[in-house]
Design a protein around this motif. Structure first.
Motif, PDB file in Angstrom:
ATOM      1  N   ASP A  18      -9.827  -0.261  -9.458  1.00 29.90           N
ATOM      2  CA  ASP A  18     -10.895  -0.058  -8.621  1.00 29.90           C
ATOM      3  C   ASP A  18     -12.337   0.036  -9.097  1.00 29.90           C
ATOM      4  N   LYS A  92      -9.634  -4.286   0.737  1.00 28.92           N
ATOM      5  CA  LYS A  92      -9.726  -3.165  -0.226  1.00 28.92           C
ATOM      6  C   LYS A  92      -8.426  -2.311   0.296  1.00 28.92           C
ATOM      7  N   ASP A  96      -5.802  -1.447  -2.273  1.00 26.99           N
ATOM      8  CA  ASP A  96      -5.337   0.046  -2.952  1.00 26.99           C
ATOM      9  C   ASP A  96      -3.896   0.463  -2.609  1.00 26.99           C
TER      10      ASP A  96
END
Length: 97
Positions: A18, A92, A96
């Motif tokens: 990230d 996103k 994750d």
């Protein structure tokens, strides 16, 4: 008769770190997807349809898709309808996970 060797086992998906570069790529992909969606909506709304009077003829018909795509990209770059942001957040979260 020839035999086909067995395929190797699939590798596990590598975790993408990230960072800012990843966020920029995700935002770019989301914005492109929103622009594509907007171009289709503009097409459905009749933008670029052949006019009956004072039209550009077959040339206008052939190049109207470029105009729609350019207008959709500009709309998405200016904030669009918020679809890009929603797509970015969803990608996103998925990345994750």
């Amino acid at each position: 008769m020839t035999t086909i060797p067995a395929l190797p086992a699939p590798r596990a998906a590598a975790h993408i770190p990230d960072n800012v570069n990843t966020d920029a790529k995700l935002r770019d992909a989301a914005q492109k997807l929103e622009a594509t969606f907007l171009a289709e909506m503009l097409k459905s709304a009749g933008l670029g349809a052949t006019r009956e009077t004072f039209g550009g003829g077959s040339g206008e018909d052939q190049f109207s898709s470029f105009l729609r795509e350019a207008q959709a990209k500009e709309m998405a770059a200016a904030g669009g309808i918020g679809l890009a942001e929603a797509l970015f957040e969803a990608m996103k979260v998925r990345l994750d996970a």
